[in-house]
Design a protein around this motif. Structure first.
Motif, mmCIF file in Angstrom:
data_model
loop_
_atom_site.group_PDB
_atom_site.id
_atom_site.type_symbol
_atom_site.label_atom_id
_atom_site.label_comp_id
_atom_site.label_asym_id
_atom_site.label_seq_id
_atom_site.Cartn_x
_atom_site.Cartn_y
_atom_site.Cartn_z
ATOM 1 N N SER A 35 0.849 -1.188 0.000
ATOM 2 C CA SER A 35 0.000 0.000 0.000
ATOM 3 C C SER A 35 0.886 1.239 0.000
ATOM 4 C CB SER A 35 -0.878 0.044 1.257
ATOM 5 O OG SER A 35 -1.613 -1.136 1.426
ATOM 6 N N TYR A 37 0.702 5.549 0.974
ATOM 7 C CA TYR A 37 -0.049 6.561 1.704
ATOM 8 C C TYR A 37 0.573 7.933 1.481
ATOM 9 C CZ TYR A 37 -1.612 2.350 4.027
ATOM 10 O OH TYR A 37 -2.113 1.095 4.272
ATOM 11 N N HIS A 39 0.796 11.639 3.318
ATOM 12 C CA HIS A 39 0.586 12.213 4.644
ATOM 13 C C HIS A 39 1.041 13.659 4.685
ATOM 14 C CE1 HIS A 39 1.318 12.128 9.245
ATOM 15 N NE2 HIS A 39 0.099 12.542 8.948
ATOM 16 N N GLY A 42 -0.129 17.002 10.378
ATOM 17 C CA GLY A 42 -1.327 17.470 11.068
ATOM 18 C C GLY A 42 -2.625 16.907 10.529
ATOM 19 N N THR A 43 -2.524 16.020 9.555
ATOM 20 C CA THR A 43 -3.732 15.424 8.985
ATOM 21 C C THR A 43 -3.656 13.907 9.073
ATOM 22 O OG1 THR A 43 -2.901 15.192 6.715
ATOM 23 C CG2 THR A 43 -3.823 17.342 7.345
ATOM 24 N N ALA A 44 -4.759 13.256 8.724
ATOM 25 C CA ALA A 44 -4.759 11.797 8.671
ATOM 26 C C ALA A 44 -4.097 11.327 7.386
ATOM 27 C CB ALA A 44 -6.191 11.280 8.726
ATOM 28 N N PRO A 45 -3.253 10.308 7.454
ATOM 29 C CA PRO A 45 -2.718 9.740 6.208
ATOM 30 C C PRO A 45 -3.851 9.292 5.296
ATOM 31 C CG PRO A 45 -1.511 8.915 8.109
ATOM 32 C CD PRO A 45 -2.711 9.644 8.641
ATOM 33 N N LEU A 47 -4.902 6.770 2.007
ATOM 34 C CA LEU A 47 -4.532 5.620 1.192
ATOM 35 C C LEU A 47 -4.579 6.010 -0.280
ATOM 36 C CD1 LEU A 47 -3.942 2.523 1.017
ATOM 37 C CD2 LEU A 47 -6.428 2.200 0.908
ATOM 38 N N TYR A 50 -3.587 0.503 -3.055
ATOM 39 C CA TYR A 50 -3.668 -0.717 -2.272
ATOM 40 C C TYR A 50 -3.489 -1.926 -3.184
ATOM 41 C CZ TYR A 50 -8.494 -1.282 -3.925
ATOM 42 O OH TYR A 50 -9.615 -1.449 -4.710
ATOM 43 N N ASP A 51 -3.177 -3.051 -2.579
ATOM 44 C CA ASP A 51 -2.975 -4.288 -3.344
ATOM 45 C C ASP A 51 -2.023 -4.064 -4.513
ATOM 46 O OD1 ASP A 51 -6.324 -5.764 -2.967
ATOM 47 O OD2 ASP A 51 -4.708 -5.357 -1.549
ATOM 48 N N TYR A 88 4.461 7.177 2.137
ATOM 49 C CA TYR A 88 4.906 5.964 2.824
ATOM 50 C C TYR A 88 4.418 4.723 2.086
ATOM 51 C CZ TYR A 88 5.865 8.940 6.881
ATOM 52 O OH TYR A 88 6.352 9.904 7.734
ATOM 53 N N THR A 91 3.322 -2.659 4.107
ATOM 54 C CA THR A 91 2.946 -4.011 3.761
ATOM 55 C C THR A 91 2.978 -4.878 5.011
ATOM 56 O OG1 THR A 91 3.406 -5.863 2.238
ATOM 57 C CG2 THR A 91 5.320 -4.773 3.217
ATOM 58 N N GLY A 99 2.826 -5.635 10.668
ATOM 59 C CA GLY A 99 2.781 -4.624 9.630
ATOM 60 C C GLY A 99 4.071 -3.814 9.655
ATOM 61 N N PHE A 101 6.141 -0.294 7.737
ATOM 62 C CA PHE A 101 6.125 0.877 6.870
ATOM 63 C C PHE A 101 7.537 1.220 6.454
ATOM 64 C CE2 PHE A 101 1.801 2.311 7.043
ATOM 65 C CZ PHE A 101 1.318 1.978 8.295
ATOM 66 N N GLY A 103 10.363 4.275 5.700
ATOM 67 C CA GLY A 103 10.724 5.436 6.499
ATOM 68 C C GLY A 103 10.100 6.744 6.026
ATOM 69 N N TRP B 49 3.810 1.042 12.788
ATOM 70 C CA TRP B 49 2.656 0.188 13.080
ATOM 71 C C TRP B 49 2.781 -0.364 14.492
ATOM 72 C CZ3 TRP B 49 2.407 -5.238 13.804
ATOM 73 C CH2 TRP B 49 1.115 -5.781 13.741
ATOM 74 N N PHE B 96 -2.587 7.227 15.768
ATOM 75 C CA PHE B 96 -3.708 7.116 14.833
ATOM 76 C C PHE B 96 -4.356 5.743 14.974
ATOM 77 C CE2 PHE B 96 -2.747 10.789 12.198
ATOM 78 C CZ PHE B 96 -1.373 10.911 12.246
ATOM 79 N N THR B 104 -2.974 -5.148 5.397
ATOM 80 C CA THR B 104 -2.033 -4.245 4.749
ATOM 81 C C THR B 104 -2.628 -2.917 4.320
ATOM 82 O OG1 THR B 104 -2.488 -5.277 2.606
ATOM 83 C CG2 THR B 104 -0.638 -6.151 3.880
ATOM 84 N N ASN B 105 -3.922 -2.840 4.116
ATOM 85 C CA ASN B 105 -4.507 -1.626 3.563
ATOM 86 C C ASN B 105 -5.285 -0.859 4.618
ATOM 87 O OD1 ASN B 105 -3.632 -2.475 0.955
ATOM 88 N ND2 ASN B 105 -5.436 -3.772 0.802
ATOM 89 N N GLY B 110 -8.263 7.850 11.568
ATOM 90 C CA GLY B 110 -8.671 8.953 12.411
ATOM 91 C C GLY B 110 -7.711 10.121 12.223
ATOM 92 N N GLN B 111 -8.048 11.238 12.824
ATOM 93 C CA GLN B 111 -7.219 12.429 12.701
ATOM 94 C C GLN B 111 -5.953 12.364 13.553
ATOM 95 O OE1 GLN B 111 -8.449 13.854 9.719
ATOM 96 N NE2 GLN B 111 -7.658 15.643 10.775
#
Lengths: 110, 119
Positions: A35, A37, A39, A42-45, A47, A50-51, A88, A91, A99, A101, A103, B49, B96, B104-105, B110-111
């Motif tokens: 996947s 992402y 980012h 200050g916000t949500a990452p 997506l 995917y896959d 980022y 997998t 899981g 990520f 760096g 994670w 988060f 994986t996905n 959330g914020q």
């Protein structure tokens, strides 16, 4: 030290194309889905991919994903200043049963 | 529309146990299709994670945190919880919660909530 290796930074001009690499191993990238992402601080990452190479609804086709062996790549075409963010890869690692990520890569649109 | 909201004390002392909650709306944590995860970002660092839980009770944890972390699901409250014991300044981060398709996905996040560990 991240399990997945990404370049710390990449840059390109508006309208150009950039690729971001993500290197791993047979226990993660090669045998599990990847996947990607976006980012912004200050916000949500968000997506993006995917896959390995699928885009969620609402993600423009300027964003693409590919994978070969133990490496994956995120491609962004038609760069916009709004694309400036940290990217980022992520997998599952079958050896760690965890899981993982990368760096993260900071994209600068010059 | 699925929404996730993290909550918990923003400040903790070294050696204490950190407890955070993720409240889910617009969807059910009891869905068999998803795992629910916790991810954090320490200052100046990347995403890390922490672990994931399925409503069935199945859990997976980051090996580096496994001895200190517990993640659970409360279907009656539609919440996911994180407990991290024996915290140190290194646990200072934005935490988060996220919904995961497979393992994986992370398709909804959330914020995030800032947690600072300091004496």
């Amino acid at each position: 030290q991240s399990v997945l290796t990404q370049p710390p930074s990449v840059s390109a001009a508006p309208g150009q194309k950039v690729t971001i690499s993500c290197s791993g191993s047979s226990s993660n990238i090669e045998n599990n889905y990847v996947s990607w992402y976006q980012h912004l601080p200050g916000t949500a990452p968000k997506l993006l991919i995917y896959d390995d190479n699928s885009r969620p609804s609402g993600i423009p086709d300027r964003f693409s994903g590919s994978k070969s062996g133990t490496s994956a790549t995120l491609g962004i075409t038609g760069l916009q200043t709004g694309d400036e963010a940290d990217y980022y890869c992520g997998t599952w690692d079958s050896s760690l049963s965890a899981g993982v990520f990368g760096g993260g890569t900071k994209l600068t649109v010059l | 529309q699925l929404q996730l909201q993290e909550s918990g004390p923003g400040l903790g002392k070294p050696s204490e146990t950190l407890s955070l909650t993720c409240t889910v709306s617009g969807g059910s944590v009891g869905s068999s299709s998803y795992y629910w995860g916790w991810i954090r970002q320490s200052p100046g660092k990347g995403l890390e994670w922490i672990g994931s839980v399925h409503y069935s009770g199945s859990t997976f944890y980051n090996p580096s945190l496994k001895s200190r972390v517990a993640i659970s699901v409360d279907t009656s409250k539609n919440q996911i919880s994180l407990r991290l014991s024996s915290v140190t300044a290194a646990d200072t981060a934005v935490y988060f919660c996220a919904r995961q398709q497979g393992l994986t996905n992370c398709d909804h996040w959330g914020q995030g909530t800032q947690v600072t560990v300091s004496s």
